[in-house]
Scaffold this motif. Structure first.
Motif, PDB file in Angstrom:
ATOM      1  N   VAL A  16      -1.900  -6.309  -7.813  1.00  0.00           N
ATOM      2  CA  VAL A  16      -3.389  -5.744  -7.706  1.00  0.00           C
ATOM      3  C   VAL A  16      -4.448  -7.036  -8.171  1.00  0.00           C
ATOM      4  CG1 VAL A  16      -5.086  -4.074  -8.838  1.00  0.00           C
ATOM      5  CG2 VAL A  16      -2.786  -3.406  -8.824  1.00  0.00           C
ATOM      6  N   SER A  17      -5.194  -7.422  -7.009  1.00  0.00           N
ATOM      7  CA  SER A  17      -6.048  -8.314  -7.206  1.00  0.00           C
ATOM      8  C   SER A  17      -7.457  -7.989  -7.298  1.00  0.00           C
ATOM      9  CB  SER A  17      -5.911  -9.080  -5.749  1.00  0.00           C
ATOM     10  OG  SER A  17      -4.611  -9.455  -5.449  1.00  0.00           O
ATOM     11  N   GLY A  18      -8.350  -8.884  -8.173  1.00  0.00           N
ATOM     12  CA  GLY A  18      -9.498  -8.549  -8.383  1.00  0.00           C
ATOM     13  C   GLY A  18     -10.253  -9.307  -9.456  1.00  0.00           C
ATOM     14  N   SER A  19     -11.091  -8.902 -10.152  1.00  0.00           N
ATOM     15  CA  SER A  19     -11.482  -9.684 -11.257  1.00  0.00           C
ATOM     16  C   SER A  19     -11.735  -8.709 -12.547  1.00  0.00           C
ATOM     17  CB  SER A  19     -13.067 -10.297 -10.754  1.00  0.00           C
ATOM     18  OG  SER A  19     -13.980  -9.454 -10.459  1.00  0.00           O
ATOM     19  N   ASN A  20     -12.020  -9.645 -13.725  1.00  0.00           N
ATOM     20  CA  ASN A  20     -12.368  -8.743 -14.947  1.00  0.00           C
ATOM     21  C   ASN A  20     -11.177  -8.211 -15.480  1.00  0.00           C
ATOM     22  OD1 ASN A  20     -14.974  -9.999 -14.608  1.00  0.00           O
ATOM     23  ND2 ASN A  20     -15.632  -7.995 -13.653  1.00  0.00           N
ATOM     24  N   PHE A  21      -9.914  -8.534 -15.132  1.00  0.00           N
ATOM     25  CA  PHE A  21      -8.556  -8.217 -15.719  1.00  0.00           C
ATOM     26  C   PHE A  21      -8.522  -8.958 -16.972  1.00  0.00           C
ATOM     27  CE2 PHE A  21      -7.148  -7.217 -10.996  1.00  0.00           C
ATOM     28  CZ  PHE A  21      -7.947  -6.333 -11.216  1.00  0.00           C
ATOM     29  N   GLY A  22      -8.614  -8.172 -17.852  1.00  0.00           N
ATOM     30  CA  GLY A  22      -8.261  -8.755 -19.415  1.00  0.00           C
ATOM     31  C   GLY A  22      -6.703  -8.462 -19.941  1.00  0.00           C
ATOM     32  N   PRO A  23      -6.309  -9.208 -21.015  1.00  0.00           N
ATOM     33  CA  PRO A  23      -4.989  -8.938 -21.808  1.00  0.00           C
ATOM     34  C   PRO A  23      -4.910  -7.395 -22.129  1.00  0.00           C
ATOM     35  CG  PRO A  23      -5.976 -10.893 -22.680  1.00  0.00           C
ATOM     36  CD  PRO A  23      -7.235 -10.321 -21.810  1.00  0.00           C
ATOM     37  N   GLY A  24      -3.939  -6.811 -22.095  1.00  0.00           N
ATOM     38  CA  GLY A  24      -3.716  -5.387 -22.510  1.00  0.00           C
ATOM     39  C   GLY A  24      -3.984  -4.533 -21.539  1.00  0.00           C
ATOM     40  N   ALA A  25      -4.619  -4.948 -20.195  1.00  0.00           N
ATOM     41  CA  ALA A  25      -4.970  -4.055 -19.103  1.00  0.00           C
ATOM     42  C   ALA A  25      -3.699  -3.030 -18.856  1.00  0.00           C
ATOM     43  CB  ALA A  25      -5.328  -4.911 -17.991  1.00  0.00           C
ATOM     44  N   LYS A  26      -3.961  -1.852 -18.443  1.00  0.00           N
ATOM     45  CA  LYS A  26      -3.233  -0.821 -17.979  1.00  0.00           C
ATOM     46  C   LYS A  26      -3.209  -0.268 -16.633  1.00  0.00           C
ATOM     47  CE  LYS A  26      -3.031   1.198 -22.601  1.00  0.00           C
ATOM     48  NZ  LYS A  26      -2.871   2.368 -23.692  1.00  0.00           N
ATOM     49  N   VAL A  27      -2.387  -0.116 -15.880  1.00  0.00           N
ATOM     50  CA  VAL A  27      -2.431   0.412 -14.480  1.00  0.00           C
ATOM     51  C   VAL A  27      -1.808   1.758 -14.207  1.00  0.00           C
ATOM     52  CG1 VAL A  27      -1.559  -0.276 -12.084  1.00  0.00           C
ATOM     53  CG2 VAL A  27      -2.290  -2.058 -13.868  1.00  0.00           C
ATOM     54  N   GLN A  28      -2.537   2.730 -13.689  1.00  0.00           N
ATOM     55  CA  GLN A  28      -1.804   3.907 -13.272  1.00  0.00           C
ATOM     56  C   GLN A  28      -1.509   4.120 -11.689  1.00  0.00           C
ATOM     57  OE1 GLN A  28      -4.185   7.157 -15.266  1.00  0.00           O
ATOM     58  NE2 GLN A  28      -3.077   6.611 -17.114  1.00  0.00           N
ATOM     59  N   VAL A  29      -0.529   4.656 -11.539  1.00  0.00           N
ATOM     60  CA  VAL A  29      -0.505   4.942  -9.923  1.00  0.00           C
ATOM     61  C   VAL A  29      -0.187   6.391  -9.718  1.00  0.00           C
ATOM     62  CG1 VAL A  29       0.821   4.468  -7.974  1.00  0.00           C
ATOM     63  CG2 VAL A  29       0.385   2.674  -9.424  1.00  0.00           C
ATOM     64  N   GLY A  30      -1.005   7.138  -9.326  1.00  0.00           N
ATOM     65  CA  GLY A  30      -0.784   8.425  -9.147  1.00  0.00           C
ATOM     66  C   GLY A  30      -0.764   9.352 -10.444  1.00  0.00           C
ATOM     67  N   GLY A  31      -1.662   8.976 -11.460  1.00  0.00           N
ATOM     68  CA  GLY A  31      -1.445   9.369 -12.677  1.00  0.00           C
ATOM     69  C   GLY A  31      -0.175   9.123 -13.643  1.00  0.00           C
ATOM     70  N   VAL A  32       0.437   8.132 -13.253  1.00  0.00           N
ATOM     71  CA  VAL A  32       1.760   7.863 -13.990  1.00  0.00           C
ATOM     72  C   VAL A  32       1.431   6.200 -14.221  1.00  0.00           C
ATOM     73  CG1 VAL A  32       4.298   7.147 -13.946  1.00  0.00           C
ATOM     74  CG2 VAL A  32       3.093   9.288 -12.586  1.00  0.00           C
ATOM     75  N   GLU A  33       1.580   5.996 -15.614  1.00  0.00           N
ATOM     76  CA  GLU A  33       1.175   4.693 -15.995  1.00  0.00           C
ATOM     77  C   GLU A  33       2.283   3.675 -15.779  1.00  0.00           C
ATOM     78  OE1 GLU A  33       0.463   2.498 -20.484  1.00  0.00           O
ATOM     79  OE2 GLU A  33      -0.609   4.368 -19.967  1.00  0.00           O
ATOM     80  N   THR A  79       0.761  -1.237   0.106  1.00  0.00           N
ATOM     81  CA  THR A  79      -0.076  -0.046  -0.032  1.00  0.00           C
ATOM     82  C   THR A  79       0.900   1.432  -0.084  1.00  0.00           C
ATOM     83  OG1 THR A  79      -0.197   0.083   2.328  1.00  0.00           O
ATOM     84  CG2 THR A  79      -1.999  -1.201   1.138  1.00  0.00           C
ATOM     85  N   TRP A  80       2.031   1.051  -0.040  1.00  0.00           N
ATOM     86  CA  TRP A  80       3.170   2.102  -0.291  1.00  0.00           C
ATOM     87  C   TRP A  80       4.257   1.955  -0.875  1.00  0.00           C
ATOM     88  CZ3 TRP A  80       7.971   1.142   1.741  1.00  0.00           C
ATOM     89  CH2 TRP A  80       7.994   0.226   2.617  1.00  0.00           C
ATOM     90  N   GLY A  81       5.137   2.957  -1.163  1.00  0.00           N
ATOM     91  CA  GLY A  81       6.321   2.466  -2.165  1.00  0.00           C
ATOM     92  C   GLY A  81       7.044   3.847  -2.187  1.00  0.00           C
ATOM     93  N   SER A  82       8.268   3.850  -2.882  1.00  0.00           N
ATOM     94  CA  SER A  82       8.918   4.687  -3.195  1.00  0.00           C
ATOM     95  C   SER A  82       8.380   5.833  -4.160  1.00  0.00           C
ATOM     96  CB  SER A  82      10.468   4.362  -3.354  1.00  0.00           C
ATOM     97  OG  SER A  82      11.417   5.493  -4.115  1.00  0.00           O
ATOM     98  N   THR A  83       8.541   7.021  -3.939  1.00  0.00           N
ATOM     99  CA  THR A  83       8.315   7.904  -5.148  1.00  0.00           C
ATOM    100  C   THR A  83       9.147   8.023  -6.287  1.00  0.00           C
ATOM    101  OG1 THR A  83       9.577   9.777  -3.945  1.00  0.00           O
ATOM    102  CG2 THR A  83       7.214   9.571  -3.533  1.00  0.00           C
ATOM    103  N   PHE A  84      10.424   7.285  -6.300  1.00  0.00           N
ATOM    104  CA  PHE A  84      11.069   7.107  -7.546  1.00  0.00           C
ATOM    105  C   PHE A  84      10.628   6.011  -8.218  1.00  0.00           C
ATOM    106  CE2 PHE A  84      13.667   9.266  -4.249  1.00  0.00           C
ATOM    107  CZ  PHE A  84      14.248   9.915  -5.051  1.00  0.00           C
ATOM    108  N   GLY A  85       9.693   5.390  -7.853  1.00  0.00           N
ATOM    109  CA  GLY A  85       9.221   4.028  -8.738  1.00  0.00           C
ATOM    110  C   GLY A  85       9.934   2.757  -8.603  1.00  0.00           C
TER     111      GLY A  85
END
Length: 275
Positions: free
Chosen positions: A251-268, A239-245
């Protein structure tokens, strides 16, 4: 096919006009259009197994193209060119039925039954002069044929000795199979109303037949959901991490498909793997 990797198999079923409008009428060597579809669909799993005979593996269960059951295998009238063979107890055998269902062995190989559900198996080593060979394909005219030979017994354990146990096993194997029916037409043309009605009747009958042929152990879903399916997130770790990336996030859950994208704080995120 623009499925983003979700398509596992496809069937090219020839021209729609090749199949009679009466879906119960013979289309190919006595097979109805629905039985043809059932046969070709099952090639995803069937029929390819060897079995252990002594110190070597044997292909005696296999027939045409080594991808169908042998003419002489008691395959419980399997849709994969299978016969139901009656042992007359005097060195003769009679074919009593053919190509009607997915047998218990078929269902085991499809991941729909456990090995313990299959029961005893046998094939016949034919005597000379039967007029048939193992690679002959099944025909309605075979029903009632009596021939001589030697019974050879085996069990599914002999198949497992050659290939190992079926994986994934019945406890976790898929039981629902999503299938889409596509009618291709020449560029600049449109399908007729009669063609669309025919393929719709085939689609509806297929779902009924597949459930029946698998004895209710599997189902084919052939409807297309046109509603967008949104991903659902149940947890994020850490739930936390370095601001340097450079932090690996799960990320756990459902309905994740191929080609899914994730953004953290607006950064992909630079690399996303859907498991």
């Amino acid at each position: 096919f623009a499925t983003q990797g979700s398509l596992e198999t496809f069937l090219a079923m020839h021209e729609l006009a090749e199949f009679p409008d009466d879906l119960d009428a013979p289309a190919v060597r006595g097979y109805s259009p629905i039985q043809v579809l059932a046969h070709e669909t099952a090639h995803r799993w069937l029929a390819y197994p060897f079995f252990r005979s002594g110190a070597a593996n044997s292909s005696a269960l296999l027939g045409y193209q080594q991808a169908h059951w042998s003419f002489f295998f008691n395959a419980d009238a399997s849709l994969m060119e299978g016969h139901l063979i009656q042992d007359n107890g005097n060195g003769t055998f009679t074919i009593s039925d053919a190509t009607k269902r997915y047998s218990k062995l078929d269902q085991y190989l499809m991941g729909l039954r456990s090995a313990s559900d299959v029961g005893p198996l046998f094939y016949v080593q034919p005597a000379s002069g039967t007029g048939h060979v193992a690679s002959d394909v099944s025909s309605p005219s075979d029903i009632g044929l009596t021939f001589s030979g030697t019974r050879r017994d085996l069990t599914v354990n002999d198949i497992m000795a050659a290939h190992g146990p079926r994986l994934p096993d019945v406890s976790v194997s898929p039981k629902t199979f999503r299938q889409a029916f596509l009618l291709l037409v020449r560029p600049g043309t449109s399908p007729s109303t009669a063609e669309l009605e025919k393929i719709e009747r085939i689609r509806r009958r297929w779902t009924e037949f597949f459930a029946q042929a698998t004895e209710g152990r599997a189902n084919a879903v052939t409807t297309i959901n046109t509603n967008a399916v949104l991903p659902v997130i149940s947890s994020v770790a850490p739930t936390w991490g370095s601001t340097f990336g450079d932090t690996q996030i799960y990320v756990s859950g459902s309905n994740f498909g191929p080609g899914a994208k994730v953004q953290v704080g607006g950064v992909e995120a630079s690399q996303v793997n859907v498991l």
